[in-house]
Write an enzyme that holds these catalytic residues in place. Structure first.
Site, PDB file in Angstrom:
ATOM      1  N   PHE A  62      50.640  47.266  -2.448  1.00 56.01           N
ATOM      2  CA  PHE A  62      50.281  46.271  -3.544  1.00 56.01           C
ATOM      3  C   PHE A  62      48.836  45.488  -3.362  1.00 56.01           C
ATOM      4  CE2 PHE A  62      53.858  45.082  -1.048  1.00 56.01           C
ATOM      5  CZ  PHE A  62      53.486  43.830  -0.372  1.00 56.01           C
ATOM      6  N   ALA A  64      44.497  45.594  -2.173  1.00 59.88           N
ATOM      7  CA  ALA A  64      43.228  46.294  -1.755  1.00 59.88           C
ATOM      8  C   ALA A  64      42.399  45.427  -0.732  1.00 59.88           C
ATOM      9  CB  ALA A  64      42.520  46.373  -2.961  1.00 59.88           C
ATOM     10  N   HIS A  73      21.668  40.079   9.997  1.00 58.07           N
ATOM     11  CA  HIS A  73      20.145  40.413   9.252  1.00 58.07           C
ATOM     12  C   HIS A  73      20.148  41.203   8.195  1.00 58.07           C
ATOM     13  CE1 HIS A  73      18.423  36.941  11.797  1.00 58.07           C
ATOM     14  NE2 HIS A  73      19.414  37.387  12.709  1.00 58.07           N
ATOM     15  N   HIS A  77      19.991  37.200   3.319  1.00 60.18           N
ATOM     16  CA  HIS A  77      20.463  36.363   4.533  1.00 60.18           C
ATOM     17  C   HIS A  77      19.467  35.516   5.089  1.00 60.18           C
ATOM     18  CE1 HIS A  77      17.330  39.165   6.644  1.00 60.18           C
ATOM     19  NE2 HIS A  77      17.387  38.159   7.686  1.00 60.18           N
ATOM     20  N   ASP A  79      18.151  33.166   8.397  1.00 61.54           N
ATOM     21  CA  ASP A  79      17.656  33.210   9.802  1.00 61.54           C
ATOM     22  C   ASP A  79      18.008  31.706  10.418  1.00 61.54           C
ATOM     23  OD1 ASP A  79      16.546  35.787   9.502  1.00 61.54           O
ATOM     24  OD2 ASP A  79      14.734  35.069   9.372  1.00 61.54           O
ATOM     25  N   HIS A  83      17.517  32.919  16.318  1.00 60.14           N
ATOM     26  CA  HIS A  83      16.989  34.031  15.986  1.00 60.14           C
ATOM     27  C   HIS A  83      15.763  34.345  16.833  1.00 60.14           C
ATOM     28  CE1 HIS A  83      16.224  37.822  14.183  1.00 60.14           C
ATOM     29  NE2 HIS A  83      15.167  37.414  13.305  1.00 60.14           N
ATOM     30  N   HIS A 212       8.517  33.440  11.493  1.00 55.61           N
ATOM     31  CA  HIS A 212       9.512  33.486  12.552  1.00 55.61           C
ATOM     32  C   HIS A 212       9.076  32.341  13.673  1.00 55.61           C
ATOM     33  CE1 HIS A 212      10.756  37.100  10.368  1.00 55.61           C
ATOM     34  NE2 HIS A 212      11.784  36.848  11.122  1.00 55.61           N
TER      35      HIS A 212
HETATM   36  C1  23J Z   1      14.274  41.303  14.198  1.00 57.01           C
HETATM   37  C2  23J Z   1      13.111  41.583  14.807  1.00 57.01           C
HETATM   38  C3  23J Z   1      11.774  41.286  13.854  1.00 57.01           C
HETATM   39  C4  23J Z   1      12.027  40.684  12.638  1.00 57.01           C
HETATM   40  C5  23J Z   1      13.306  40.590  11.986  1.00 57.01           C
HETATM   41  C6  23J Z   1      14.418  40.762  13.074  1.00 57.01           C
HETATM   42  C7  23J Z   1      13.286  39.789  10.703  1.00 57.01           C
HETATM   43  O1  23J Z   1      12.583  39.933  10.029  1.00 57.01           O
HETATM   44  C8  23J Z   1      14.658  39.102  10.094  1.00 57.01           C
HETATM   45  O2  23J Z   1      15.369  39.875   9.808  1.00 57.01           O
HETATM   46  O3  23J Z   1      14.845  38.039  10.874  1.00 57.01           O
HETATM   47  S1  23J Z   1      10.596  40.391  11.700  1.00 57.01           S
HETATM   48 MN    MN Z   2      16.611  37.593   9.681  1.00 61.53          MN
END
Ligand code: 23J
Ligand code: MN
Length: 263
Positions: A62, A64, A73, A77, A79, A83, A212
């Site tokens: 009963f 799922a 990532h 998503h 960051d 990261h 980044h």
């Molecule tokens: C890991 C390494 C390089 C990059 C990335 C991840 C991403 O773009 C991410 O998803 O944060 S550029």
């Molecule tokens: Mn990412």
């Protein structure tokens, strides 16, 4: 108006649909495009897997439910600062330690869809942002800034979404001076509709991977693979972009929601 009164009115506007909730996430599943790293990185994020435990059958008469194989990532998503190496020393730079007050904020939507359709390597510069501000108003401290490229229309084809050839991936993104300018404005974070927060060719920039390197240096957040930014006004919406509270997490898939005034 007090904040309590504003909140009560806000609730009424939500309930009546005068404020619309726009879904800014793509579907997360086995067909979700995944970032490809150069072959020198043997370990990388696997494709999303959804494994059924039961669906009203012998394994669960009963109920799922599924279990997932899922990278932090993957798909639409978040960051977190940890990261990237430049963000490694922020104690509040993990998904479980960050300040959730920052995650709900006004969003500035910079429409680069036309330029990106003409040039898949289109780069948004600081001057481009200033032109947008002259037209739509200033970007303020504590706000999100997202780059609209309509790249979400490619998301059902990994080949189109990643758009790679012998020279690597080709997708729009910011220049280093764009990100520096936005960090000077004390934004909370920067988002794009492509596979990552940086342009496909960002590895070859004079300051490689500026989104980044610079965002996370300053304890700011990144958002990738956002959807439906064409349904948002340039200014006036509020974006909620909250990662799962993963222990020491560097990022997380999100259900990004925009609150958009309609009437
Ligand atoms: C890991 C390494 C390089 C990059 C990335 C991840 C991403 O773009 C991410 O998803 O944060 S550029
Ligand atoms: Mn990412």
């Amino acid at each position: 108006m007090t904040s309590a009164e504003t909140m009560q009115e806000f609730g009424r506007l939500l309930a009546s649909g005068s404020i619309e909730v726009v879904d800014c996430s793509g579907v997360l599943g086995p067909d979700t495009p995944i970032l490809q790293l150069p072959p020198d990185f043997a370990k990388t994020t696997p494709k999303v897997e959804i494994h059924k435990i039961s669906e009203y059958d012998d394994d669960g008469p009963f109920f799922a439910w599924n279990w997932l194989k899922l990278g932090e990532h993957s798909g639409t998503h978040f960051d977190a600062p940890h990261h990237w190496i430049t963000g490694r020393d922020h104690a509040d730079g993990y998904t479980d330690t960050l300040d959730v007050q920052r995650l709900v904020a006004p969003v500035n939507v910079i429409d680069c869809s036309k330029q990106s359709a003409e040039n898949e390597d289109f780069l948004l510069t600081a001057d481009g942002v200033k032109e947008w501000e002259a037209q739509h108003g200033e970007i303020n401290a504590g706000e999100w800034v997202v780059m609209r490229t309509d790249w979400d229309r490619r998301a059902d084809s990994e080949a189109d979404f990643l758009n790679a050839d012998d020279t690597g991936p080709h997708s729009p993104g910011p220049t280093p001076d764009c990100i520096e300018y936005l960090l000077g404005k004390k934004i909370v974070g920067w988002g794009t509709q492509c596979i990552g927060t940086d342009a496909g060719q960002a590895g070859g920039m004079e300051r490689p991977y500026p989104a980044h390197n610079l965002l996370h240096r300053d304890n700011c957040f990144g958002l990738a693979s956002l959807a439906n930014l064409d349904k948002l006004p340039a200014k006036g919406a509020i974006l909620i972009a909250a990662p799962l509270k993963i222990k020491n997490g560097t990022g997380s898939p999100i259900r990004a929601l925009a609150l958009v005034p309609k009437v």
